[in-house]
Design a protein around this motif. Structure first.
Motif: not given
Length: 531
Positions: A17-32
């Protein structure tokens, strides 16, 4: 979990969990959401150019996610609607009796909610408690309760929203639904209803309800959906002005709210006044569409069972300007769910996940008009074979870190066991619905499938009572729900949204690959709908 499940499945361990770049994944979600909730789409109202632009966007994203077209004609399932708009300038409500007639101020004192009888209504008023008939609990506001058997015949029933505290939530929710209430009222001889919201459980402040009152209402145009028990007239009354209704009856709204909030029985009585209603409307036929994409199952037998993953694409469109802004962008309601729908499909493709059952990604129209698009799809499904589950995402509200996940339908089926496993792996605690009187399990698209016997879940970010997160959650409902402020400027926890999507991917993969399809629990009220 297998490593091939992709980045998002790394959620299962604390180190991963700590290794995952959740902010980056979330930003992709936000683009939609940035696309779908942009002012240019003008609130994605059913049948509008903005909705069509949004639908085209979802089709393109489904294609990029490797989903196959979900209908014989492509990704779109056409849905026809009858659009009805109130002509308030030529409509009126009048209270008669007790002296001079009282002309009701529409918007301030009451709202005309439906308009089945455009010729008009002239009828006595009867206060009918919560207006519920619940045979399973041997409870009825429409039979007995100090009223003779003829009291409600030809009358307009006035009732307080909610239900008795000692009756199970699922029973109250089901019998509070529009179809069930209309059938019970019709059977009692009622020709119209006036509901009074309880201020302690109102999702939308009266001022905002009033501001939205002229937005068009819709029904499905297909004759197969003609309601069997239509009530001629319905209205909603401002609880702060409800004593207009009770004048001369010996009762007050303060007395009735006090009884409800303390769990005491409500009185039932004839009101001293009658109501006259004259309603003018305009009508037109419009077209919209559900968007359907399929990830076919790999198992020769199980591929003919389908897991639905759903969210609604429509919102309220354009209404009365407030502070210069009249666009209901619907960023959280429900561009957020559509964004998750897309990202879950993309994650499954990227991880090369094998799903034994088929997974159907469904973006529905007409949720804001009464769950109409999902109702149409549930009646005329294009999914492969039998639908075995619906996982619905509607306004799950990632407004703060994801530590608790509230699940509607949690204890009704084995899906509750599945989400507990998926959430526990992510160190997230599952909670049952903390606000059962809001009836949320029947108020979004999952209920269209539940009524067809399909186990289902829906979600909200959870919180602990008295916490800062509870304040954020309740403030959002007060300030942004069905408001123009549900836009791109609001604070959202992108990391938490990405983690929510990861849990949903794990859940969906589990359902799609399990040896047995989801089952209703033996004691679930909703089990009765399974065929």
């Amino acid at each position: 979990m297998r490593a091939s499940f992709g980045l998002v499945f790394l959620l299962v361990g604390a180190g991963a969990l700590a290794a995952t770049d959740w902010d980056s994944v979330g930003k992709t979600w936000w683009t939609h959401i940035q696309f779908l909730a942009d002012d240019r789409l003008e609130g994605r109202n059913v049948g509008s150019p903005g909705y069509e632009t949004a639908a085209d966007y979802v089709v393109s994203q489904f294609e990029h996610a490797g989903l196959e077209a979900g209908t014989k004609a492509g990704y779109s399932q056409p849905v026809g609607f009858t659009k009805v708009t109130l002509d308030e300038a030529h409509s009126n409500l009048t209270l008669m009796g007790g002296g001079a007639p009282v002309e009701v101020k529409l918007g301030d004192e009451a709202l005309i909610a439906s308009m089945m009888n455009v010729g008009g209504v002239d009828a006595p008023l009867v206060f009918a408690g919560y207006g519920l008939d619940i045979p399973e609990a041997n409870y009825s506001d429409l039979k007995g309760q100090g009223l003779n058997s003829e009291a409600l015949k030809g009358a307009v029933a006035v009732y307080l929203a909610g239900g008795p505290a000692n009756i199970a939530t699922e029973l109250k929710s089901h019998h509070s639904s529009g179809a069930e209430r209309a059938a019970a009222m019709k059977a009692a001889g009622v020709i119209g209803t006036i509901s009074i919201p309880n201020p302690s459980s109102m999702d939308i402040p009266w001022a905002r309800q009033s501001a939205n009152r002229l937005l068009p209402r819709m029904s499905l145009a297909d004759p197969a959906f003609t309601p069997p028990a239509a009530i001629e007239f319905t209205a909603t009354w401002n609880p702060e002005k409800a004593d207009l209704l009770f004048a001369g009856s010996g009762h007050t709204i303060k007395e009735i709210l006090a009884a409800a909030d303390s769990g005491q029985p409500l009185p039932h009585f004839r009101l001293s006044r009658s109501v006259q209603a004259r309603v003018a409307v305009t009508q037109e036929k419009i077209e919209s569409r559900n968007i359907v994409g399929v990830r076919p199952g790999s198992d020769p037998s199980l591929k003919n069972q389908s897991v639905i993953v759903s969210a609604h694409l429509d919102h309220l469109g354009v209404g009365e300007k407030i502070g210069g802004d009249g666009i209901f962008n619907g960023a959280m309601d429900d561009a957020s769910g559509i964004a998750s729908l897309i990202e879950i499909a993309r994650t499954l493709k990227a991880g090369k996940v094998k799903n034994r059952r088929s997974i159907v990604f469904l973006a529905v129209t007409g949720e804001e008009k009464g769950l109409l698009g999902s109702h149409y799809f549930a009646q005329f499904p294009t999914a492969p074979g039998r639908i075995v589950a619906d996982i619905n995402m509607d306004m799950f509200l990632p407004l703060f870190p994801l530590r608790y996940l509230e699940v509607q339908g949690l204890n009704e089926s084995t899906l509750g066991d599945d989400i507990r496993v998926a959430a526990k792996a992510a160190n997230v605690t599952v909670q049952a619905d903390k606000d059962p009187n809001a009836n949320r399990f029947i108020r979004s698209d999952q209920y269209s499938f539940v009524r067809k016997g399909v186990p289902a879940l829906a979600f909200k970010f959870g919180w602990l009572p008295g916490s800062p997160e509870e304040r954020v959650y309740r403030d959002w409902y007060r300030d942004r729900y069905h408001a123009v402020s549900d836009d791109l400027s609001q604070p959202v926890d992108l990391k938490a949204a990405a983690q929510f999507d990861a849990i949903l991917v794990s859940l969906i993969e589990k359902i799609a690959n399990a040896s047995q399809a989801p089952q209703w629990k033996p004691d679930s009220f909703f089990r009765q709908f399974a065929k």
